[in-house]
Design a protein around this motif. Structure first.
Motif, mmCIF file in Angstrom:
data_model
loop_
_atom_site.group_PDB
_atom_site.id
_atom_site.type_symbol
_atom_site.label_atom_id
_atom_site.label_comp_id
_atom_site.label_asym_id
_atom_site.label_seq_id
_atom_site.Cartn_x
_atom_site.Cartn_y
_atom_site.Cartn_z
ATOM 1 N N GLU A 405 24.217 -13.830 14.865
ATOM 2 C CA GLU A 405 24.873 -14.712 13.897
ATOM 3 C C GLU A 405 24.041 -15.977 13.664
ATOM 4 O O GLU A 405 23.952 -16.475 12.537
ATOM 5 C CB GLU A 405 26.273 -15.097 14.392
ATOM 6 N N GLU A 412 20.368 -18.207 6.125
ATOM 7 C CA GLU A 412 21.182 -18.136 4.915
ATOM 8 C C GLU A 412 22.152 -19.292 4.692
ATOM 9 O O GLU A 412 22.646 -19.462 3.573
ATOM 10 C CB GLU A 412 21.972 -16.815 4.910
ATOM 11 N N TRP A 413 22.451 -20.073 5.726
ATOM 12 C CA TRP A 413 23.445 -21.145 5.561
ATOM 13 C C TRP A 413 23.045 -22.126 4.470
ATOM 14 O O TRP A 413 23.867 -22.562 3.656
ATOM 15 C CB TRP A 413 23.666 -21.853 6.895
ATOM 16 N N SER A 416 24.012 -21.164 1.010
ATOM 17 C CA SER A 416 25.431 -21.268 0.696
ATOM 18 C C SER A 416 25.849 -22.731 0.586
ATOM 19 O O SER A 416 26.221 -23.200 -0.479
ATOM 20 C CB SER A 416 26.263 -20.569 1.777
ATOM 21 N N GLU A 421 32.953 -20.693 1.479
ATOM 22 C CA GLU A 421 32.237 -19.450 1.178
ATOM 23 C C GLU A 421 31.754 -18.785 2.452
ATOM 24 O O GLU A 421 31.800 -17.554 2.596
ATOM 25 C CB GLU A 421 31.064 -19.780 0.249
ATOM 26 N N TRP A 422 31.278 -19.611 3.390
ATOM 27 C CA TRP A 422 30.768 -19.098 4.667
ATOM 28 C C TRP A 422 31.878 -18.423 5.461
ATOM 29 O O TRP A 422 31.669 -17.359 6.074
ATOM 30 C CB TRP A 422 30.156 -20.258 5.453
ATOM 31 N N GLU A 424 34.573 -17.042 4.167
ATOM 32 C CA GLU A 424 34.928 -15.814 3.455
ATOM 33 C C GLU A 424 33.989 -14.665 3.814
ATOM 34 O O GLU A 424 34.379 -13.501 3.772
ATOM 35 C CB GLU A 424 34.907 -16.055 1.947
ATOM 36 N N ARG A 425 32.756 -15.014 4.192
ATOM 37 C CA ARG A 425 31.792 -13.990 4.580
ATOM 38 C C ARG A 425 32.050 -13.483 6.005
ATOM 39 O O ARG A 425 31.385 -12.567 6.466
ATOM 40 C CB ARG A 425 30.373 -14.540 4.492
#
Length: 483
Positions: A405, A412-413, A416, A421-422, A424-425
């Motif tokens: 993780e 990728e953070w 975003s 949004e994070w 929701e993923r």
């Protein structure tokens, strides 16, 4: 025969000699008899100081030259003006300049104001070679048409550009006026918005470097620091705690004071933080410079973090015994005939000092002063304000992420930049604390009312309406101009 320009200041400019100097610089076009646009007041100063091409190496600088210079050498807010060189001492690297009348009032010393003569280091003096706007238009038209490969089309583009520019039908942004046709490595864009910062030392360093490069070329910068982990969050790589987003953003803001932009143009930064970020209260209060408002917050807020951060920002210096005696002596005259020459205001201030017992100032008065700050407002937050409910300050739960993780977070953070949004993923989110939305909203409004900071940016509304989404992009922040 010597020719001079017409009207006021420009009537003193020796055009023949200036044109001879101009011939040493291929970028600059000579003054011709049909040129007339000089602008007036502040517009003229801005044109000469920021946009005109200058002999920066002072190859042609001589007595009687028309120059732009720092007329008031204030470390924070220097004042620029123009005048004429009276004499130059090359060994001392300084010159005596006769300042034009409109700038005499800002001079520091009475003798300077009486004579208009000031002595300044040559580093603060610039010689503009373009004193007419048409010269700038010619240089711009030359530079902008340079991309054409066909000579006929190049001439046509040049003519079209010059016609529009010289007739003021179209006025480019300042960085275009300054850069186009100058053959210098400057930006043609006034302002930039940076991508979200990668939450790592390398990411912050890369971001800082890019900000520095942009500002050194004349561009303003917008930054959103919401991807930086909050204060005291575990940084497992170094087995330590993060100093927080606000401290890193202050470091980036300091670049505004450090990066030189041609000697006259201050850099500009806009720094933003999302309303959901756990450091948001520290972010807002850290720039408050008014001790009275900090005391007001301490006395009136119900939120303990707001109260503590206001206390941390507030600095109290108690009166010395000598100061107490002096103020008491002033107050004692209140009940005596003649009042010893003390005004009512002086007596009131003495009473207030004795009542308070000292002087309130602030810690770190320079904190974040290199940037304007704004809070990115979400719909969820405004709903919580309207419904008078609580609001969660939260961030990705990096302290408890698995190795896999954490790898995704690092990669990728920053793409975003939105904790909603994070989540929701499917990634873990840590709720750092819960705040009453109305308290946070009141804090924003109180600070904005009494210090003009922070601003607010409705980031959800911006992303809902932007056409950038059609290209798979999103609004991260605004630049300092709010674009």
């Amino acid at each position: 025969m010597q020719t001079t320009t017409s009207n006021d200041t420009y009537a003193k400019v020796n055009v023949d000699r200036l044109n001879a100097d101009i011939r040493q610089f291929s970028q600059v076009h000579e003054i011709t008899a049909d040129m007339k646009i000089t602008h007036k007041g502040v517009s003229r100063l801005v044109m000469l100081d920021r946009y005109a091409f200058k002999d920066t190496e002072k190859l042609t600088l001589a007595e009687n030259d028309f120059v732009v210079l720092t007329v008031k050498d204030d470390p924070k807010f220097p004042a620029r003006g123009f005048g004429f060189i009276q004499s130059i001492d090359w060994e001392k690297h300084e010159a005596v300049v006769k300042v034009e009348d409109e700038f005499v009032s800002v001079l520091d010393h009475e003798n300077e104001r009486e004579t208009g003569l000031i002595t300044r280091n040559l580093d603060t003096i610039d010689k503009p070679l373009e004193v007419y706007y048409e010269q700038i238009a010619l240089r711009n038209a030359t530079g902008l048409s340079e991309v054409e490969t066909d000579p006929v089309q190049k001439q046509k583009s040049f003519d079209n550009f010059y016609n529009e520019l010289s007739n003021l039908n179209f006025i480019p942004a300042g960085r275009v006026l300054y850069g186009a046709g100058s053959n210098t490595d400057v930006t043609y864009f006034n302002c930039y918005v940076m991508p979200y910062i990668q939450d790592s030392r390398e990411g912050i360093s890369d971001h800082r470097k890019q900000v520095m490069e942009i500002m050194s070329r004349g561009g303003g910068v917008g930054t959103n620091g919401s991807t930086l982990r909050p204060r005291n969050t575990l940084a497992r790589g170094v087995n330590g705690k993060s100093s927080g987003s606000v401290s890193w953003l202050d470091d980036i803001a300091k670049l505004t004071h450090l990066v030189e932009q041609g000697g006259s143009r201050r850099g500009a930064q806009m720094i933003m933080l999302a309303d959901w970020h756990p450091d948001i209260i520290e972010f807002i209060i850290s720039k408050m410079q008014n001790p009275r408002i900090l005391r007001f917050l301490i006395q009136n807020t119900e939120d303990e973090q707001i109260k503590q951060l206001a206390k941390d920002k507030l600095k109290f210096t108690p009166l010395t015994e000598t100061e107490k005696d002096l103020f008491q002596s002033v107050v004692n005259y209140k009940h005596m005939p003649g009042s010893g020459g003390f005004t009512e205001k002086a007596i009131q201030e003495a009473e207030e000092k004795l009542y308070i017992g000292g002087t309130y100032t602030v810690h770190n008065p320079e904190f974040l002063t290199g940037a304007n700050i704004s809070v990115c407002i979400t719909k969820e937050f405004m709903d919580a304000v309207e419904e008078d409910t609580e609001y969660h300050l939260r961030f990705p739960d990096v302290e408890n992420y698995t190795k896999e993780e954490m790898k995704i977070y690092n990669e990728e953070w920053q793409s975003s930049g939105d904790v909603r949004e994070w989540e929701e993923r499917g990634f873990g989110i840590r709720n750092y604390r819960t705040v009453k939305a109305s308290e946070l909203w009141n804090l924003i409004n109180i600070c904005a009312t009494y210090s003009a900071e922070p601003g607010i940016f409705f980031i959800d509304n911006a992303n809902e309406k932007t056409n950038a989404s059609a290209y798979g992009q999103k609004v991260v922040a605004t630049n300092p101009c709010g674009e």
